[in-house]
Design an enzyme around this catalytic site. Structure first.
Site, PDB file in Angstrom:
ATOM      1  N   ARG A 111      22.657 -14.256  12.815  1.00 32.51           N
ATOM      2  CA  ARG A 111      21.751 -13.119  12.712  1.00 32.51           C
ATOM      3  C   ARG A 111      22.487 -11.950  12.050  1.00 32.51           C
ATOM      4  NH1 ARG A 111      16.373 -12.109  12.565  1.00 32.51           N
ATOM      5  NH2 ARG A 111      15.654 -10.548  14.042  1.00 32.51           N
ATOM      6  N   THR A 384      10.053 -15.954   6.302  1.00 30.79           N
ATOM      7  CA  THR A 384      11.031 -16.773   7.012  1.00 30.79           C
ATOM      8  C   THR A 384      10.750 -18.216   6.656  1.00 30.79           C
ATOM      9  OG1 THR A 384      11.142 -15.157   8.830  1.00 30.79           O
ATOM     10  CG2 THR A 384      11.952 -17.360   9.331  1.00 30.79           C
ATOM     11  N   THR A 402      15.938 -16.350   7.439  1.00 32.18           N
ATOM     12  CA  THR A 402      14.978 -15.307   7.077  1.00 32.18           C
ATOM     13  C   THR A 402      15.608 -14.140   6.338  1.00 32.18           C
ATOM     14  OG1 THR A 402      13.238 -13.891   8.006  1.00 32.18           O
ATOM     15  CG2 THR A 402      15.265 -14.035   9.263  1.00 32.18           C
ATOM     16  N   ASN A 404      13.344 -11.586   6.753  1.00 25.95           N
ATOM     17  CA  ASN A 404      12.287 -10.874   7.469  1.00 25.95           C
ATOM     18  C   ASN A 404      10.995 -10.869   6.655  1.00 25.95           C
ATOM     19  OD1 ASN A 404      11.150  -9.716   9.701  1.00 25.95           O
ATOM     20  ND2 ASN A 404      11.741  -7.636   9.199  1.00 25.95           N
ATOM     21  N   GLU A 423      15.759  -6.704   8.017  1.00 21.83           N
ATOM     22  CA  GLU A 423      15.786  -7.103   9.422  1.00 21.83           C
ATOM     23  C   GLU A 423      15.950  -5.930  10.380  1.00 21.83           C
ATOM     24  OE1 GLU A 423      14.639 -10.438  10.380  1.00 21.83           O
ATOM     25  OE2 GLU A 423      16.065 -10.778   8.772  1.00 21.83           O
ATOM     26  N   ASP A 426      13.395  -5.297  12.932  1.00 18.93           N
ATOM     27  CA  ASP A 426      13.288  -6.101  14.161  1.00 18.93           C
ATOM     28  C   ASP A 426      13.953  -5.423  15.356  1.00 18.93           C
ATOM     29  OD1 ASP A 426      11.668  -8.093  13.262  1.00 18.93           O
ATOM     30  OD2 ASP A 426      13.227  -9.584  12.996  1.00 18.93           O
ATOM     31  N   SER A 455      15.204 -11.412  17.707  1.00 15.53           N
ATOM     32  CA  SER A 455      14.467 -12.285  16.783  1.00 15.53           C
ATOM     33  C   SER A 455      13.446 -13.107  17.555  1.00 15.53           C
ATOM     34  CB  SER A 455      15.468 -13.217  16.100  1.00 15.53           C
ATOM     35  OG  SER A 455      14.796 -14.181  15.325  1.00 15.53           O
ATOM     36  N   GLY A 475       6.972 -17.165  10.903  1.00 10.81           N
ATOM     37  CA  GLY A 475       5.739 -16.563  11.408  1.00 10.81           C
ATOM     38  C   GLY A 475       5.957 -15.342  12.269  1.00 10.81           C
ATOM     39  N   GLY A 476       7.122 -14.685  12.135  1.00  8.08           N
ATOM     40  CA  GLY A 476       7.344 -13.449  12.882  1.00  8.08           C
ATOM     41  C   GLY A 476       7.155 -13.666  14.375  1.00  8.08           C
TER      42      GLY A 476
END
Ligand code: GLY
Length: 587
Positions: A111, A384, A402, A404, A423, A426, A455, A475-476
């Site tokens: 990440r 993503t 991803t 984002n 990102e 997020d 995430s 898909g978030g």
């Protein structure tokens, strides 16, 4: 909030020792796997990804003698080239690995991390409101990338082939080009204003003097050179030297502030995956800083006593939505980067806690979510990408990566050839203010230097004595509920392709509404849910606040191995016409 804390305290007092429970579960899982009556090794390799060129790159590396981990490096890097809309070297991801030799599952957390200069104040406008342009566009929206470090780590620690060889297909495709597909051209049109703000981005996407069009050959020579530096020098080929210099200059030129130390100091983390059982299946999935595994554990354990497949559709959807609502509420308050905050995973994922949540469900009525007034912002476009692999040795990879939102921050540092992520959105940049996915957060997910943003990416393995499957999707905030529905589908005996095609519905606590894909539920079911008190957003129908559910979402890629028949199959999401399942029999 106080009520939830009281519930948590009660569960702490009542729960048995949680760590030993987890150790027992791991042991029991290993024994069950060993005792499986079927085949002990798959008959070949299966790969499912969101782009045929990426699946083919993975199969090419398998044919060259690589294992699932080498193939994962090839698929991941190729997706970074052919899906700049979704992921890339400027982003991050999670790689869930099963190493057949040791029997070990490991979660490679790549990440992105927050740069030290990106303090919460940076994201507020003069009135103290969240500056949405800063949080999703340009240099301040980007975290320090993690994906290149993951490619190096996975290749060096788990692969059989040199990184140079596994990256070769991606380098070739970046240099020679690939045909632009409809989703990429549409995504570019949607993000055009931001993409064309930055000279580095214009140099990549308007190289022929014209906008990105479906069917045209898209070449990325700078990206090919960046990948070559990574292939030649490993970690230092990205996080130090020429690429690092280009990145620092490019971010600074647009007003951002990254330091050479932050780049050189980036590290992937290996974490213990989260494990639990559902209906005879062992689930191995993403721990924090993903919220996915904890939410999955909560939802599946809440739903465990019901035989969902036998219930009328409205009842099944109602109970599932109520489980979703409760898991997403906890996500809002408790989930964050475990290196910075104490995430009460043991409590949240404990069956005793799930039993408490279940007891609060009224079987006939929706539970209102309105602890807060007002509706968070609509769900926006989501990107993503995910791929799934099982190889002939029984190694498995579930990887979700991803940048984002569509094309991330829209910023390419000149000369690098890749987009930086956005990102930072997020994080809970302003406590209680929803992000682009309409999800909120508080202290646990506040930005801090070096911290990973929460995430929803949920790469997952599931296994029973008969069957092993690998799945995940973009898909978030809806990733987690799609993986949930996929697991329920496998538990009902669906094929991998049926699982990828399943109609979808989603609830995330706030906004307090069930969103459904077009035609996902029968009109009578929608009417029954509304009669129970649910707000159901049906695509095409106007809803309060002018919000509309999108027609469809997700891009689920899954492979599965039937141990009894010793066959492999894959499922690629029919919503994405360029995805591909590839199967290569073992020699
Ligand atoms: N950027 C989407 C996620 O990680 O949840």
């Amino acid at each position: 909030m106080r009520v939830m804390l009281r519930t948590l305290v009660l569960v702490v007092l009542l729960a048995p020792a949680l760590v030993p429970l987890q150790a027992c579960a791991e042991q029991a899982s290993a024994q069950r796997e060993a005792a499986a009556a079927g085949a002990t090794q798959p008959p070949g390799t299966a790969i499912a990804s969101a782009h045929a060129l990426a699946t083919d790159a993975g199969l090419e590396i398998i044919a060259a003698g690589g294992n699932a981990f080498d193939a994962a490096v090839a698929v991941s890097a190729t997706l970074s080239v052919v899906e700049p809309i979704s992921s890339g070297l400027g982003g991050g991801g999670f790689f869930l690995l099963h190493d057949a030799r040791s029997g070990r599952d490991v979660f490679v957390d790549a990440r992105e991390t927050a740069p030290a200069a990106a303090t919460p104040e940076v994201y507020l406008d003069a009135e103290g409101n969240l500056d949405r342009d800063r949080s999703v566009n340009g240099p301040w929206s980007a975290g320090i990338p993690g994906l290149p470090a993951a490619l190096v780590h996975v290749a060096e620690k788990y692969g059989r082939l040199p990184l140079k060889q596994s990256l070769a297909p991606a380098i070739r495709i970046a240099r020679d080009g690939f045909p632009v597909y409809g989703r990429m051209a549409r995504g570019y049109a949607a993000r055009r204003e931001v993409m064309e703000r930055y000279p580095g981005t214009r140099a990549v996407f308007l190289a022929d003097g014209d906008t990105v069009e479906e069917g045209e050959l898209f070449r990325q020579p700078d990206l090919a050179r960046t990948l070559e530096r990574l292939a030649g020098h490993g970690f230092d080929g990205f996080y130090r030297g020429e690429t690092a210099r280009l990145l620092l200059d490019g971010v600074r030129a647009e007003g951002g502030r990254w330091t050479a130390e932050e780049l050189a100091g980036y590290r992937v983390r290996e974490r213990e995956p989260l494990r639990f059982e559902y209906d005879g299946w062992q689930i191995v999935t993403a721990p924090p800083p993903s919220s996915g595994g904890v939410a999955l554990a909560q939802m599946l354990q809440v739903l465990a006593p019901w035989d969902l497949a036998k219930l009328p559709e409205a009842e099944r959807v109602h109970l599932t939505v109520e489980a979703m609502r409760r898991a997403y509420r906890d996500r809002t308050f408790y989930l964050g980067d475990p290196d910075f905050v104490d995430v009460p995973v043991g409590i949240l994922a404990d069956p005793a806690y799930a039993a408490g949540l279940r007891a609060s469900i009224n079987p006939d009525r929706a539970t209102p979510s309105d602890i807060f007034s007002g509706r968070p912002t609509p769900l926006e476009d989501e990107e993503t990408t995910h791929f799934s692999i099982i190889d002939a040795d029984g190694n498995r990879v579930a990887a979700t990566q991803t940048v984002n939102l569509l094309f991330g921050s829209g910023l390419v540092a000149p000369g690098t050839g890749f987009l930086l992520n956005n990102e930072m959105d997020d994080f809970a940049l302003k406590a209680g203010t929803p992000n682009a996915f309409g999800v909120m957060g508080f202290d646990a997910n506040a930005p801090e230097p070096g911290k990973r943003m929460l995430s929803s990416m949920t790469p997952t393995f599931i296994s029973s004595p008969d069957r092993v499957a690998v799945l995940g999707t973009p898909g978030g905030s809806r990733i987690i509920t799609m993986v949930l529905l996929g697991i329920l589908g496998y538990a009902d005996g669906l094929s991998a392709q049926q699982v990828a095609a399943l109609p979808r519905f989603h609830h995330q606590w706030m906004p307090d509404a069930v969103s459904i894909e077009k035609n996902a539920l029968a009109p009578e079911t929608v009417a029954a849910l509304r009669a129970m008190g649910h707000t159901v957003d049906v695509p095409g129908e106007e809803v309060a606040g002018g919000r509309r559910s999108s027609d469809s979402w997700g891009n689920l890629q899954t492979v599965s191995w039937d141990r009894r028949a010793n066959t492999l199959e894959g499922g690629t999401d029919p919503r994405n016409p360029v995805g591909k399942v590839g199967i290569r029999p073992a020699r």
